[in-house]
Design a protein around this motif. Structure first.
Motif, PDB file in Angstrom:
ATOM      1  N   ARG A   1       9.816 -13.077  -2.590  1.00 14.91           N
ATOM      2  CA  ARG A   1       9.525 -13.137  -1.752  1.00 14.91           C
ATOM      3  C   ARG A   1       8.889 -11.855  -1.682  1.00 14.91           C
ATOM      4  O   ARG A   1       7.867 -11.645  -0.840  1.00 14.91           O
TER       5      ARG A   1
ATOM      6  N   LYS B   1      -1.007 -19.960  10.713  1.00 16.97           N
ATOM      7  CA  LYS B   1      -1.257 -19.962   9.700  1.00 16.97           C
ATOM      8  C   LYS B   1      -0.436 -21.120   9.016  1.00 16.97           C
ATOM      9  O   LYS B   1      -0.577 -21.566   7.974  1.00 16.97           O
TER      10      LYS B   1
ATOM     11  N   PRO C   1       9.707  -9.154   6.871  1.00 11.45           N
ATOM     12  CA  PRO C   1       9.327  -8.011   7.860  1.00 11.45           C
ATOM     13  C   PRO C   1       7.923  -7.932   7.786  1.00 11.45           C
ATOM     14  O   PRO C   1       7.056  -9.317   6.945  1.00 11.45           O
ATOM     15  N   ASP C   2       7.883  -7.062   8.137  1.00 11.36           N
ATOM     16  CA  ASP C   2       5.778  -6.680   8.258  1.00 11.36           C
ATOM     17  C   ASP C   2       6.155  -5.243   8.083  1.00 11.36           C
ATOM     18  O   ASP C   2       6.536  -4.507   7.377  1.00 11.36           O
ATOM     19  N   VAL C   3       4.760  -4.667   8.683  1.00  3.27           N
ATOM     20  CA  VAL C   3       4.134  -3.214   8.407  1.00  3.27           C
ATOM     21  C   VAL C   3       5.614  -1.954   8.663  1.00  3.27           C
ATOM     22  O   VAL C   3       6.018  -2.528   9.946  1.00  3.27           O
TER      23      VAL C   3
ATOM     24  N   GLN D   1      -7.182   3.272  -0.078  1.00  5.48           N
ATOM     25  CA  GLN D   1      -7.354   3.960   1.414  1.00  5.48           C
ATOM     26  C   GLN D   1      -5.640   4.045   1.677  1.00  5.48           C
ATOM     27  O   GLN D   1      -5.404   2.808   1.381  1.00  5.48           O
ATOM     28  N   ASP D   2      -4.723   5.049   2.179  1.00  4.83           N
ATOM     29  CA  ASP D   2      -3.847   5.014   2.888  1.00  4.83           C
ATOM     30  C   ASP D   2      -3.510   5.851   4.175  1.00  4.83           C
ATOM     31  O   ASP D   2      -4.922   5.898   4.731  1.00  4.83           O
ATOM     32  N   HIS D   3      -2.989   5.000   4.809  1.00  3.42           N
ATOM     33  CA  HIS D   3      -2.080   6.670   5.720  1.00  3.42           C
ATOM     34  C   HIS D   3      -2.515   7.300   5.557  1.00  3.42           C
ATOM     35  O   HIS D   3      -2.741   8.460   6.527  1.00  3.42           O
TER      36      HIS D   3
ATOM     37  N   VAL E   1       1.898  -5.258   1.306  1.00  7.82           N
ATOM     38  CA  VAL E   1       0.799  -6.361   0.292  1.00  7.82           C
ATOM     39  C   VAL E   1      -0.495  -5.523  -0.739  1.00  7.82           C
ATOM     40  O   VAL E   1      -0.826  -5.913  -1.868  1.00  7.82           O
TER      41      VAL E   1
ATOM     42  N   ASN F   1      -3.679 -14.592   3.534  1.00  8.53           N
ATOM     43  CA  ASN F   1      -2.080 -14.133   3.880  1.00  8.53           C
ATOM     44  C   ASN F   1      -0.880 -14.480   3.574  1.00  8.53           C
ATOM     45  O   ASN F   1       0.048 -14.440   3.756  1.00  8.53           O
TER      46      ASN F   1
ATOM     47  N   GLN G   1      -7.673  -1.162   0.947  1.00  8.64           N
ATOM     48  CA  GLN G   1      -7.437  -0.485   1.843  1.00  8.64           C
ATOM     49  C   GLN G   1      -5.547  -0.625   2.270  1.00  8.64           C
ATOM     50  O   GLN G   1      -5.425  -1.860   2.647  1.00  8.64           O
TER      51      GLN G   1
ATOM     52  N   THR H   1       3.221 -12.022  -0.824  1.00  6.50           N
ATOM     53  CA  THR H   1       1.435 -12.285  -0.472  1.00  6.50           C
ATOM     54  C   THR H   1       0.929 -11.684  -0.960  1.00  6.50           C
ATOM     55  O   THR H   1      -0.686 -11.810  -0.863  1.00  6.50           O
TER      56      THR H   1
ATOM     57  N   ALA I   1      -3.985  -2.689   5.717  1.00  6.99           N
ATOM     58  CA  ALA I   1      -3.207  -1.903   5.864  1.00  6.99           C
ATOM     59  C   ALA I   1      -3.728  -2.835   7.782  1.00  6.99           C
ATOM     60  O   ALA I   1      -2.536  -3.482   8.145  1.00  6.99           O
ATOM     61  N   LEU I   2      -4.252  -2.693   8.635  1.00  6.80           N
ATOM     62  CA  LEU I   2      -3.756  -3.547  10.275  1.00  6.80           C
ATOM     63  C   LEU I   2      -5.085  -3.215  10.883  1.00  6.80           C
ATOM     64  O   LEU I   2      -5.922  -3.602   9.892  1.00  6.80           O
TER      65      LEU I   2
HETATM   66  P1  NAD Z   1       3.645  -1.407   4.300  1.00  6.42           P
HETATM   67  O1  NAD Z   1       4.109  -1.063   5.565  1.00  6.42           O
HETATM   68  O2  NAD Z   1       4.004  -2.527   3.048  1.00  6.42           O
HETATM   69  O3  NAD Z   1       2.214  -0.919   4.016  1.00  6.42           O
HETATM   70  C1  NAD Z   1       1.512  -0.964   5.320  1.00  6.42           C
HETATM   71  C2  NAD Z   1       0.055  -0.014   4.022  1.00  6.42           C
HETATM   72  O4  NAD Z   1      -1.011   0.591   5.172  1.00  6.42           O
HETATM   73  C3  NAD Z   1       0.283   1.171   4.469  1.00  6.42           C
HETATM   74  O5  NAD Z   1      -0.447   1.408   2.761  1.00  6.42           O
HETATM   75  C4  NAD Z   1      -0.176   2.584   4.797  1.00  6.42           C
HETATM   76  O6  NAD Z   1       0.070   3.923   3.918  1.00  6.42           O
HETATM   77  C5  NAD Z   1      -1.523   1.756   5.293  1.00  6.42           C
HETATM   78  N1  NAD Z   1      -1.801   2.328   6.187  1.00  6.42           N
HETATM   79  C6  NAD Z   1      -1.331   2.428   7.709  1.00  6.42           C
HETATM   80  N2  NAD Z   1      -2.055   2.938   8.707  1.00  6.42           N
HETATM   81  C7  NAD Z   1      -3.271   2.607   7.935  1.00  6.42           C
HETATM   82  C8  NAD Z   1      -4.436   3.368   8.401  1.00  6.42           C
HETATM   83  N3  NAD Z   1      -4.541   3.592   9.671  1.00  6.42           N
HETATM   84  N4  NAD Z   1      -5.518   3.621   7.299  1.00  6.42           N
HETATM   85  C9  NAD Z   1      -5.241   2.940   6.258  1.00  6.42           C
HETATM   86  N5  NAD Z   1      -4.228   2.237   5.644  1.00  6.42           N
HETATM   87  C10 NAD Z   1      -3.029   2.454   6.368  1.00  6.42           C
HETATM   88  O7  NAD Z   1       2.485  -3.701   5.619  1.00  6.42           O
HETATM   89  P2  NAD Z   1       2.696  -4.890   4.814  1.00  6.42           P
HETATM   90  O8  NAD Z   1       3.624  -5.390   4.952  1.00  6.42           O
HETATM   91  O9  NAD Z   1       1.854  -4.410   3.271  1.00  6.42           O
HETATM   92  O10 NAD Z   1       1.434  -5.764   5.052  1.00  6.42           O
HETATM   93  C11 NAD Z   1       0.647  -4.867   5.377  1.00  6.42           C
HETATM   94  C12 NAD Z   1      -1.297  -5.893   5.920  1.00  6.42           C
HETATM   95  O11 NAD Z   1      -0.832  -7.290   6.366  1.00  6.42           O
HETATM   96  C13 NAD Z   1      -0.324  -5.923   7.740  1.00  6.42           C
HETATM   97  O12 NAD Z   1      -1.561  -6.512   8.403  1.00  6.42           O
HETATM   98  C14 NAD Z   1       0.459  -7.071   7.945  1.00  6.42           C
HETATM   99  O13 NAD Z   1       0.871  -8.109   9.337  1.00  6.42           O
HETATM  100  C15 NAD Z   1      -0.364  -7.957   7.153  1.00  6.42           C
HETATM  101  N6  NAD Z   1       0.557  -9.285   6.290  1.00  6.42           N
HETATM  102  C16 NAD Z   1       1.842  -8.821   5.552  1.00  6.42           C
HETATM  103  C17 NAD Z   1       2.797  -9.442   5.032  1.00  6.42           C
HETATM  104  C18 NAD Z   1       3.877  -9.235   4.362  1.00  6.42           C
HETATM  105  O14 NAD Z   1       4.505 -10.187   3.740  1.00  6.42           O
HETATM  106  N7  NAD Z   1       4.674  -8.393   4.466  1.00  6.42           N
HETATM  107  C19 NAD Z   1       2.783 -11.059   4.691  1.00  6.42           C
HETATM  108  C20 NAD Z   1       1.676 -11.054   5.660  1.00  6.42           C
HETATM  109  C21 NAD Z   1       0.610 -10.113   6.598  1.00  6.42           C
END
Ligand code: NAD
Length: 438
Positions: free
Chosen positions: A208, A116, A167-169, A263-265, A244, A364, A239, A212, A316-317
């Motif tokens: 910041r 990336k 930061p990440d998840v 959809q979320d968790h 993000v 992303n 999802q 994303t 999400a993941l």
């Molecule tokens: P976050 O913790 O803010 O949000 C994660 C979301 O995913 C939540 O809404 C959660 O409820 C949902 N989720 C978790 N498990 C789930 C499941 N089993 N089914 C459906 N939804 C589910 O995380 P984020 O920072 O938004 O990151 C999300 C993705 O984006 C990850 O893959 C992360 O690596 C990627 N990412 C994040 C960034 C960033 O700047 N934050 C940058 C690049 C990529």
């Protein structure tokens, strides 16, 4: 396994067969990454001799993270920091707190960061970290202690010019503030540039938090224009409604699109006329999930994949779009907000069905692009306006996307393979010029 005919057999075995813990079989996200890298080899010309470099992380650290819980007992957690490649600059990549984090996952995430960062041409290598913990079960005090102990443990390999977490998840500005403070306390001087995604008052960058999602929206609009899809009337399914997915949904809705499913968790909701994204964001901020949102129908989690939509945003993941559901997806375009949401088999199915996939390694990259701006601002202690940040972000994303689109046309390959071609060439060219030491 390919071996070089020019090497003696004993050297071949040691230098060309991957260590067992790096092989693709049953390695989940790392296996996915290896398959993606293999697809690029035919396009690398003389640089392919260095490709092996990208099939192993430069450095992987596993740490024990013991903390005292509020009830007085001591609990041990497993933490990781992996630096996949630093040929183009210091390691860079987020830190994830999740109960399912594994070394394989962190290795893959660190490798995707290398790709990336090279794809958008910021001067970083790739790294990633994580702790195997469900942070939702920790109190605020426990979260702070686990963050600080983890930071101390990985402190031997991170630093503003070595490896810069973000930061990440399940990690956020507060976690970054604790990481910055812990590292600074150990160093004896304030080092704001050791992490990005910090609060603005502590050397963070304006824009910041939204970067994303804004990047997802920006490349989504560019790609939509190429395939004649009007985003102002498009139906969107998302999802993951966190940093993000939530921001991407908001920006698409502001552009006129209808966000029909989220959809979320905690649940899956649908509204054909379009969900009220601002209200939904407020609901999630209040209760922690989209579940229980009043102004929508509830769907079963599996029904999410059948929702009629034009754009699907997995945010999400990993491993969410698989051979089992790729055939059901109705969208014309998938924008990968998450890292690694599509398995290689699903990727092939989507390509065969003519569904355009905007791969994670470009879609992303907005977050790390503004992280780069944050790091630059921290070094100069001079901060830019939000408009300036957003304008620079949009420029970087558009240029990177245009380059990748052209490579995809030239070689008649998917956007994922095209992004890997662009990025691997940059990384391996740097590798070649630096040479091997000693
Ligand atoms: P976050 O913790 O803010 O949000 C994660 C979301 O995913 C939540 O809404 C959660 O409820 C949902 N989720 C978790 N498990 C789930 C499941 N089993 N089914 C459906 N939804 C589910 O995380 P984020 O920072 O938004 O990151 C999300 C993705 O984006 C990850 O893959 C992360 O690596 C990627 N990412 C994040 C960034 C960033 O700047 N934050 C940058 C690049 C990529």
């Amino acid at each position: 396994m390919q071996t070089s005919p020019t090497l003696p057999a004993n050297v071949q075995a040691s230098s060309h067969s991957l260590p067992s813990y790096l092989q693709a079989d049953n390695l989940g996200p790392w296996g996915t990454y290896l398959q993606q890298v293999d697809r690029v080899e035919p396009y690398l010309g003389h640089l392919s001799r260095w490709l092996e470099t990208l099939k192993r992380p430069k450095r992987a650290l596993i740490v024990d993270v013991p903390i005292q819980l509020d009830n007085g007992t001591v609990a041990h957690f497993e933490g990781y920091r992996v630096q996949h490649n630093t040929s183009r600059g210091p390691g860079k990549g987020g830190v994830r707190f999740h109960q399912d984090v594994t070394l394989s996952e962190v290795m893959a995430l660190s490798a995707w960061m290398s790709i990336k960062n090279a794809a958008v041409n910021v001067p970083f290598g790739g790294a990633k970290g994580g702790i195997r913990v469900n942070p939702k079960l920790l109190s605020m005090g426990e979260l702070e202690r686990i963050t600080r102990r983890y930071t101390s443990e990985i402190g031997i390999i991170i630093g503003p010019t070595k490896d810069i977490p973000a930061p990440d998840v399940n990690t956020n500005e507060q976690v970054m503030a604790w990481m910055m403070d812990t590292y600074s306390m150990n160093e004896g001087s304030t080092a704001t540039g050791v992490v990005t995604g910090k609060p603005v008052d502590l050397g963070g960058s304006l824009g910041r938090r939204e970067a994303t999602g804004r990047g997802v929206f920006t490349v989504g609009c560019e790609a939509a224009a190429h395939i004649g899809l009007d985003v102002t009337t498009a139906r969107i399914a998302v999802q993951g409604f966190g940093n993000v997915g939530g921001i991407a949904a908001k920006l698409f809705a502001q552009a006129g699109a209808r966000v029909v499913a989220v959809q979320d968790h905690g649940g899956t909701i649908f509204r054909e006329a379009g969900l009220d994204v601002d209200r939904l964001l407020a609901h999630v901020a209040r209760v922690g999930s989209v579940a229980g949102f009043e102004h929508a129908e509830v769907l079963s989690p599996d029904a999410f994949w059948d929702v009629p939509c034009d754009i699907l945003i997995p945010a999400a993941l990993e491993g969410q779009i698989t051979a089992a559901n790729a055939g059901r997806i109705q969208a014309r375009m998938v924008i990968e907000g998450a890292n690694g949401p599509t398995t290689p088999q699903a990727d092939d199915i989507l390509n065969e069905r003519n569904i355009l996939v905007l791969p994670d390694v470009i879609a992303n990259a907005g977050g790390v692009t503004v992280s780069y701006f944050e790091w630059v601002q921290d070094f100069s202690s001079f901060f830019w306006s939000e408009d300036e940040i957003n304008a620079r972000l949009v420029r970087v994303m558009r240029e990177a996307f245009a380059g990748v689109w052209q490579v995809a046309q030239d070689h008649k390959v998917s956007l994922r393979t095209a992004t890997f071609i662009v990025a691997c060439k940059r990384i391996l060219h740097a590798r070649e010029m630096r040479g091997l030491y000693p």
